[in-house]
Design a protein around this motif. Structure first.
Motif, PDB file in Angstrom:
ATOM      1  N   ALA A 270       0.828  -1.208   0.000  1.00 33.29           N
ATOM      2  CA  ALA A 270       0.000   0.000   0.000  1.00 33.29           C
ATOM      3  C   ALA A 270       0.863   1.258   0.000  1.00 33.29           C
ATOM      4  CB  ALA A 270      -0.933  -0.010   1.215  1.00 33.29           C
ATOM      5  N   LEU A 271       1.941   1.248   0.767  1.00 33.60           N
ATOM      6  CA  LEU A 271       2.873   2.378   0.773  1.00 33.60           C
ATOM      7  C   LEU A 271       3.420   2.626  -0.633  1.00 33.60           C
ATOM      8  CD1 LEU A 271       4.957   1.498   3.969  1.00 33.60           C
ATOM      9  CD2 LEU A 271       3.176   3.249   3.794  1.00 33.60           C
ATOM     10  N   LEU A 272       3.780   1.538  -1.308  1.00 37.64           N
ATOM     11  CA  LEU A 272       4.359   1.658  -2.650  1.00 37.64           C
ATOM     12  C   LEU A 272       3.319   2.090  -3.669  1.00 37.64           C
ATOM     13  CD1 LEU A 272       6.617  -1.522  -2.584  1.00 37.64           C
ATOM     14  CD2 LEU A 272       7.419   0.839  -2.692  1.00 37.64           C
ATOM     15  N   ARG A 273       2.110   1.594  -3.556  1.00 30.38           N
ATOM     16  CA  ARG A 273       1.065   1.977  -4.509  1.00 30.38           C
ATOM     17  C   ARG A 273       0.717   3.455  -4.364  1.00 30.38           C
ATOM     18  NH1 ARG A 273      -1.993  -2.663  -7.517  1.00 30.38           N
ATOM     19  NH2 ARG A 273      -0.956  -1.413  -9.108  1.00 30.38           N
ATOM     20  N   ALA A 274       0.831   3.986  -3.146  1.00 30.03           N
ATOM     21  CA  ALA A 274       0.604   5.412  -2.940  1.00 30.03           C
ATOM     22  C   ALA A 274       1.757   6.232  -3.518  1.00 30.03           C
ATOM     23  CB  ALA A 274       0.439   5.700  -1.458  1.00 30.03           C
ATOM     24  N   LYS A 275       2.978   5.751  -3.352  1.00 34.99           N
ATOM     25  CA  LYS A 275       4.157   6.492  -3.826  1.00 34.99           C
ATOM     26  C   LYS A 275       4.346   6.355  -5.343  1.00 34.99           C
ATOM     27  CE  LYS A 275       8.164   8.630  -3.722  1.00 34.99           C
ATOM     28  NZ  LYS A 275       9.394   7.919  -3.329  1.00 34.99           N
ATOM     29  N   PHE A 276       4.034   5.185  -5.874  1.00 28.76           N
ATOM     30  CA  PHE A 276       4.246   4.915  -7.300  1.00 28.76           C
ATOM     31  C   PHE A 276       2.940   4.460  -7.944  1.00 28.76           C
ATOM     32  CE2 PHE A 276       8.220   3.789  -5.051  1.00 28.76           C
ATOM     33  CZ  PHE A 276       9.092   4.705  -5.636  1.00 28.76           C
ATOM     34  N   PRO A 277       1.986   5.376  -8.141  1.00 30.95           N
ATOM     35  CA  PRO A 277       0.668   4.983  -8.647  1.00 30.95           C
ATOM     36  C   PRO A 277       0.677   4.441 -10.070  1.00 30.95           C
ATOM     37  CG  PRO A 277       0.880   7.375  -8.587  1.00 30.95           C
ATOM     38  CD  PRO A 277       2.074   6.825  -7.860  1.00 30.95           C
ATOM     39  N   ASP A 278       1.747   4.694 -10.820  1.00 34.70           N
ATOM     40  CA  ASP A 278       1.802   4.237 -12.205  1.00 34.70           C
ATOM     41  C   ASP A 278       2.395   2.842 -12.354  1.00 34.70           C
ATOM     42  OD1 ASP A 278       0.700   6.640 -13.088  1.00 34.70           O
ATOM     43  OD2 ASP A 278       2.663   7.593 -13.304  1.00 34.70           O
ATOM     44  N   LEU A 279       2.920   2.284 -11.276  1.00 32.82           N
ATOM     45  CA  LEU A 279       3.490   0.940 -11.355  1.00 32.82           C
ATOM     46  C   LEU A 279       2.382  -0.115 -11.296  1.00 32.82           C
ATOM     47  CD1 LEU A 279       6.675   1.048  -9.064  1.00 32.82           C
ATOM     48  CD2 LEU A 279       6.488   1.420 -11.529  1.00 32.82           C
ATOM     49  N   THR A 280       2.601  -1.204 -12.014  1.00 36.05           N
ATOM     50  CA  THR A 280       1.644  -2.308 -11.977  1.00 36.05           C
ATOM     51  C   THR A 280       1.819  -3.111 -10.689  1.00 36.05           C
ATOM     52  OG1 THR A 280       3.153  -3.874 -13.034  1.00 36.05           O
ATOM     53  CG2 THR A 280       1.795  -2.500 -14.488  1.00 36.05           C
ATOM     54  N   ALA A 281       0.892  -4.016 -10.444  1.00 39.34           N
ATOM     55  CA  ALA A 281       0.998  -4.883  -9.269  1.00 39.34           C
ATOM     56  C   ALA A 281       2.293  -5.689  -9.308  1.00 39.34           C
ATOM     57  CB  ALA A 281      -0.204  -5.821  -9.204  1.00 39.34           C
ATOM     58  N   GLY A 282       2.650  -6.185 -10.486  1.00 33.16           N
ATOM     59  CA  GLY A 282       3.893  -6.941 -10.623  1.00 33.16           C
ATOM     60  C   GLY A 282       5.123  -6.091 -10.369  1.00 33.16           C
ATOM     61  N   GLN A 283       5.081  -4.838 -10.780  1.00 35.94           N
ATOM     62  CA  GLN A 283       6.217  -3.937 -10.558  1.00 35.94           C
ATOM     63  C   GLN A 283       6.321  -3.523  -9.095  1.00 35.94           C
ATOM     64  OE1 GLN A 283       5.079  -1.095 -13.538  1.00 35.94           O
ATOM     65  NE2 GLN A 283       6.303  -2.066 -15.140  1.00 35.94           N
ATOM     66  N   ILE A 284       5.193  -3.464  -8.390  1.00 31.64           N
ATOM     67  CA  ILE A 284       5.225  -3.232  -6.946  1.00 31.64           C
ATOM     68  C   ILE A 284       5.909  -4.415  -6.264  1.00 31.64           C
ATOM     69  CG2 ILE A 284       3.814  -3.036  -4.864  1.00 31.64           C
ATOM     70  CD1 ILE A 284       3.852  -0.473  -6.496  1.00 31.64           C
TER      71      ILE A 284
END
Length: 453
Positions: A270-284
């Motif tokens: 969740a921290l990463l999805r907030a910081k990097f909203p353009d990354l895919t689930a796989g890239q997270i």
């Protein structure tokens, strides 16, 4: 379709969280925060992490036994959700403990002056979408006949970009469950699952399903917990020993389990999805994998290891290290259901028509379609009748100098077979295995201390 076995919260025995001190007196609010060792400077260094991201704007679904949204450490952070075991919402759980505990590790915000008391989650500004798929913490019986497929689809359709599944069914996933995981992958939702707490060398549903991020548990020293299940599907590890969390009714618990480890990985995502909203689930998942670490006792392991995966998470490094995005899929495997459906030929046909496929039953040996052959035969017969009619009329009219033999047939050229229809499957580019040592794992911890970020 439902399964009839036992679906357990992956925390283990007593209250599906392997409650270590279930009968111990409730600690004071001040000591609760002090006992959250994963947030300490020697572990996640949460204060430093929150200077980069708090998970704001991200919704994490908790597929579990319901959540007590009235707990002082969770008020305002829990959405209504849905109860698939009895109807209604899933945010007013009064009996079961496990789902509330997982929610608090993800998005707890504490209470009191400045939120200094109680449990703080790793992503305190994230929202929790509770989805009740367990009738009780200790599992569901065959009489309940429930599975998580419908709950997972609901979570995907209601805004979750991360799904926490701290549950262990004890057997292989059903077709419907695999399809639900594939649905989540198609919608770019990261599904994080618990390895289970039997110390067994095989992972079961849902951790064994392709497309999920399976998590094991480690202690303060980074060494794998002895009861953490393991296997080739394991991808990451996180704190899972002596974990303090909230429980139903405003209280707290202390537990061991891969459930807790899974909640921490979901929070990090969740921290990463907030910081990097353009990354895919796989890239997270890729950022978590590339920044994971190992204890000094595990030095020299070939990664991914069946006990550690790529190592335990380091959220601050995952948020701040310069890491290329990588492929869309990252280290996640393609869900089986999605792969099979994308390659299956169409078998539908209009009423009275034939089934369209690429088999030899629909064409002759030269590649000529049945319809073309019929058309040519009819054309030849019609032409022959016309020629016969002309000959008869010529004889009756005495015009013996008319065209002899009628109209010439067109030359019979060979039928050119067309290349097969449909696109060709591109070669599968497998995820590149990491070298034996993660590039960011050079600093090994002294005994009994979590490695620095």
């Amino acid at each position: 379709m439902t399964f009839t076995g036992t679906l357990r919260a992956a925390g283990g025995a007593a209250l599906a969280g392997a409650l270590l001190f279930g009968t111990a007196p409730v600690a004071s609010a001040d000591s609760i925060r002090d006992s959250q060792w994963p947030l300490a400077v020697t572990a996640f260094d949460a204060e430093k992490v929150w200077g980069v991201s708090t998970g704001k704007g991200v919704t994490v679904a908790v597929l579990d036994s319901g959540v007590d949204g009235t707990h002082p450490d969770l008020t305002g952070s829990v959405l209504p959700g849905k109860d698939f075991t009895g109807g209604g919402t899933a945010d007013r759980e009064t009996v079961n403990v496990h789902g509330t505990a997982m929610a608090s590790l993800i998005a707890g915000h504490g209470h009191g002056s400045g939120g200094a008391d109680g449990v703080m989650g790793l992503a305190p500004d994230a929202k929790i979408l509770p989805v009740k798929v367990l009738a009780q913490d200790s599992g569901i019986t065959s009489a309940d006949s429930l599975d998580y497929a419908a709950g997972l689809r609901y979570a995907v359709d209601h805004g979750a970009s991360v799904v926490n599944m701290s549950i262990d069914a004890g057997f292989d996933p059903s077709v419907e469950e695999e399809q639900a995981i594939a649905y989540a992958a198609e919608k770019d939702v990261l599904v994080v699952t618990a390895a289970g707490n039997d110390g067994a060398g095989n992972l079961t549903d849902p951790a064994s399903a392709p497309g999920v991020l399976a998590v094991g548990a480690v202690g303060k020293d980074g060494v794998v917990w002895e009861k953490s299940n393991y296997g080739p599907q394991l991808m990451l590890a996180a704190p899972g020993e002596y974990i303090r969390s909230a429980k139903t009714g405003g209280g707290y618990r202390l537990a061991n389990g891969t459930s807790d480890a899974t909640a921490y990985v979901s929070a990090a995502a969740a921290l990463l999805r907030a910081k990097f909203p353009d990354l895919t689930a796989g890239q997270i998942a890729n950022r978590l994998v590339k920044t994971a670490s190992l204890p000094s006792s595990a030095k020299g392991l070939s990664l991914p290891d069946k006990h550690y995966g790529y190592g335990f998470i380091r959220p601050y490094s995952a948020l701040t290290k310069g890491i290329s995005a990588g492929s869309k899929q990252g280290p996640l495997k393609t869900p089986t259901a999605a792969a099979s459906s994308s390659n299956s030929p169409s078998t539908s046909a209009a009423a009275g028509g034939s089934v369209a496929n690429n088999s030899s039953s629909s064409s002759d040996s030269s590649g000529m379609g049945t319809g073309v052959i019929v058309a040519i035969v009819i054309g030849v017969l019609v032409l022959a009748l016309v020629i016969m009619l002309i000959i008869v009329l010529s004889k009756r009219g005495g015009r013996r100098n008319g065209p002899g033999g009628g109209f010439p047939l067109p030359p019979q050229g060979d039928w050119q077979q067309q290349p097969p229809n449909g696109w060709q499957q591109p070669p599968a580019g497998g995820y590149q295995q990491q070298p034996q040592h993660n590039p960011y794992a050079s600093q090994q911890p002294p005994p009994g201390q979590w490695p620095n970020q």
